[in-house]
Write a protein that holds these residues in place. Structure first.
Motif, short mmCIF file in Angstrom:
data_model
loop_
_atom_site.label_atom_id
_atom_site.label_comp_id
_atom_site.label_asym_id
_atom_site.label_seq_id
_atom_site.Cartn_x
_atom_site.Cartn_y
_atom_site.Cartn_z
N PRO A 1 0.82 -1.21 0.00
CA PRO A 1 0.00 0.00 0.00
C PRO A 1 0.86 1.26 0.00
O PRO A 1 1.85 1.36 0.72
CB PRO A 1 -0.80 -0.12 1.30
CG PRO A 1 0.03 -1.00 2.17
CD PRO A 1 0.73 -1.95 1.26
N VAL A 2 0.46 2.24 -0.80
CA VAL A 2 1.10 3.54 -0.87
C VAL A 2 0.01 4.59 -1.06
O VAL A 2 -1.16 4.26 -1.27
CB VAL A 2 2.12 3.63 -2.04
CG1 VAL A 2 3.25 2.63 -1.86
CG2 VAL A 2 1.43 3.44 -3.38
N MET A 3 0.42 5.86 -0.99
CA MET A 3 -0.48 6.96 -1.33
C MET A 3 -0.02 7.54 -2.66
O MET A 3 1.18 7.73 -2.88
CB MET A 3 -0.46 8.02 -0.24
CG MET A 3 -0.95 7.54 1.12
SD MET A 3 -2.65 6.92 1.09
CE MET A 3 -3.55 8.44 0.79
N ILE A 4 -0.99 7.81 -3.52
CA ILE A 4 -0.70 8.34 -4.85
C ILE A 4 -1.04 9.83 -4.88
O ILE A 4 -2.15 10.23 -4.54
CB ILE A 4 -1.51 7.60 -5.93
CG1 ILE A 4 -1.22 6.10 -5.87
CG2 ILE A 4 -1.18 8.17 -7.31
CD1 ILE A 4 0.21 5.73 -6.17
N ALA A 5 -0.05 10.64 -5.26
CA ALA A 5 -0.22 12.09 -5.35
C ALA A 5 -0.06 12.52 -6.80
O ALA A 5 0.51 11.79 -7.63
CB ALA A 5 0.79 12.81 -4.48
N ASP A 6 -0.57 13.71 -7.10
CA ASP A 6 -0.46 14.21 -8.48
C ASP A 6 1.00 14.43 -8.86
O ASP A 6 1.43 14.01 -9.93
CB ASP A 6 -1.25 15.51 -8.63
CG ASP A 6 -2.75 15.27 -8.62
OD1 ASP A 6 -3.16 14.13 -8.93
OD2 ASP A 6 -3.50 16.20 -8.29
#
Length: 442
Positions: free
Chosen positions: A141-146
């Protein structure tokens, strides 16, 4: 004075930066972790001056015998003198008290400004994090940013944030980028850097501290690169990942551990990864270690300012009036003797201690044995009334050491002081002086 303490902080920071740089060179020859030296320099640059201020004598300095207590006197500072009929001398062109107050005000403003800047950056980051979406990279799991990352963000609960374009990387490069961030997260590098940034808030004017912080950030990446490559990864693929991601890296995140920084940092990391082990590693390491040890010795030997930040400054030039704004005193009540309480008047020449050697020996003898053996010291400020003969006719405890026995020892000895009397227009005049006495054991 604040200015003296600023100079002291800069000297401490400069020597610690030199020690950290030499330590990095020594450890780098053997591919060992280098971030801890820079972290210690950052923390020491802040904690050592504050410790020296709050506990005078903590850093003993060089030159005292290790078996003997160090007892020393500050220069006497005139705080008030006996009344005279003549007009006050002209005001000095350099007001040390005002300059010290100005420096202190600028210090506070810079610290508050730095705190506000970091608070604003943190709020902006929190707002931006609400737009990030959960995702997965290589099954984790990761966080996706613009347009943020790759980086590790957060203090208590850290997360790996990846830019939206990260899936465009080849699998071999993507795996190395993700492995690098996981290494940062596992080692707690983001927390290490956050502590260093917090330390900077206390001394935002300290140029050496800023340099230490930039070197710490680079050292954190050096160590992370080394740990990844020690897993058996290909240096060529890792260099390709650095170059590829470095060309698209966004602005750095607040106190984050990131895979790729700006171009100069990437170039330094590539050189560090690819350079062969130096010849004559042992002599070079010994030389760098010696330089680090010398720098640490210099840190311990930097003399601490004799007066606290709010102490009055001595009159530097004869013929100039005393600046007493930094330490206002009560005027004499009607009918009171000038020897009873300090009062304001002009003077030409401050008193000069004539029996310093004798007083030093008396202070050594008066140092309470039990406190000396226990390694307990302290700093006492006494106000002394020096009469027309140069004798101490009265004294008053102004700042206690926090230990009654030390206060009493200092008070007993200062009465034995003999001065060349102060003068005002060639006439002897009685004065009150501020005298600091320091007891410490090395």
């Amino acid at each position: 004075m604040v200015i003296a303490w600023i100079g002291y902080c800069l000297l401490i920071s400069g020597f610690l930066a030199l020690a950290a740089f030499a330590t990095e060179r020594a450890l780098g020859h053997f591919r060992k972790p280098v971030r801890w030296g820079w972290f210690a320099a950052v923390v020491g640059s802040v904690t050592l001056p504050f410790a020296a201020f709050l506990a005078p004598g903590l850093l003993p300095g060089i030159g005292a015998a290790p078996w003997a207590p160090l007892v020393w006197l500050s220069e006497p500072v005139v705080v008030a003198s006996a009344p005279v009929a003549e007009a006050a001398a002209p005001t000095a062109w350099f007001d040390a008290g005002a300059m010290s107050a100005l420096a202190g005000g600028v210090w506070v403003l810079l610290a508050v400004g730095m705190l506000l800047h970091l608070g604003r950056a943190y709020r902006r980051l929190r707002s931006e994090m609400r737009t990030w979406t959960p995702g997965r990279v290589l099954g984790s799991p990761v966080m996706i940013a613009d347009d943020r990352g790759p980086a590790v963000v957060g203090i208590r609960r850290s997360v790996v944030v990846m830019p939206r374009w990260i899936p465009e990387l080849e699998d071999r490069l993507l795996r190395l980028v993700f492995l690098h961030e996981r290494e940062h997260q596992r080692a707690g590098d983001h927390r290490l850097f956050a502590v260093a940034v917090a330390a900077l808030v206390l001394m935002p004017w300290n140029v050496f501290l800023w340099w230490q912080l930039s070197r710490l950030r680079l050292a954190i990446e050096f160590d992370c690169d080394r740990r990844v490559l020690e897993r058996g990864e290909s240096p060529r693929d890792y260099a390709d990942a650095l170059i590829t991601v470095g060309g698209r890296v966004s602005a750095p995140l607040l106190a984050a551990a990131a895979f790729a920084e700006r171009k100069p940092a990437v170039e330094k990391r590539l050189r560090r990864m690819t350079e062969p082990l130096a010849r004559l590693r042992t002599p070079r390491t010994l030389g760098a270690s010696g330089l680090a040890a010398l720098a640490i010795i210099l840190v311990l030997g930097v003399p601490q300012p004799e007066a606290p930040m709010d102490a009055p400054a001595p009159a530097a030039d004869a013929g100039r009036g005393l600046n007493i704004e930094a330490n206002p005193l009560v005027r004499l009540a009607e009918g009171a003797s000038q020897a009873d309480r300090p009062t304001f008047v002009a003077f030409d020449t401050p008193p000069v201690l004539q029996n310093a050697g004798e007083v030093q020996r008396l202070l050594q003898s008066a140092y309470p044995r039990t406190l000396k053996d226990a390694g307990i010291g302290g700093r006492v400020e006494l106000w002394l009334y020096v009469d027309l003969s140069g004798a101490v006719a009265n004294h008053e405890l102004k700042t206690s050491s926090g230990n009654e026995a030390l206060d009493r020892a200092a008070a007993e000895v200062v009465q034995q002081m003999r001065f060349r009397p102060a003068r005002n227009r060639d006439q002897r005049t009685a004065v009150w002086i501020s005298q600091w006495v320091t007891f410490q054991v090395i």
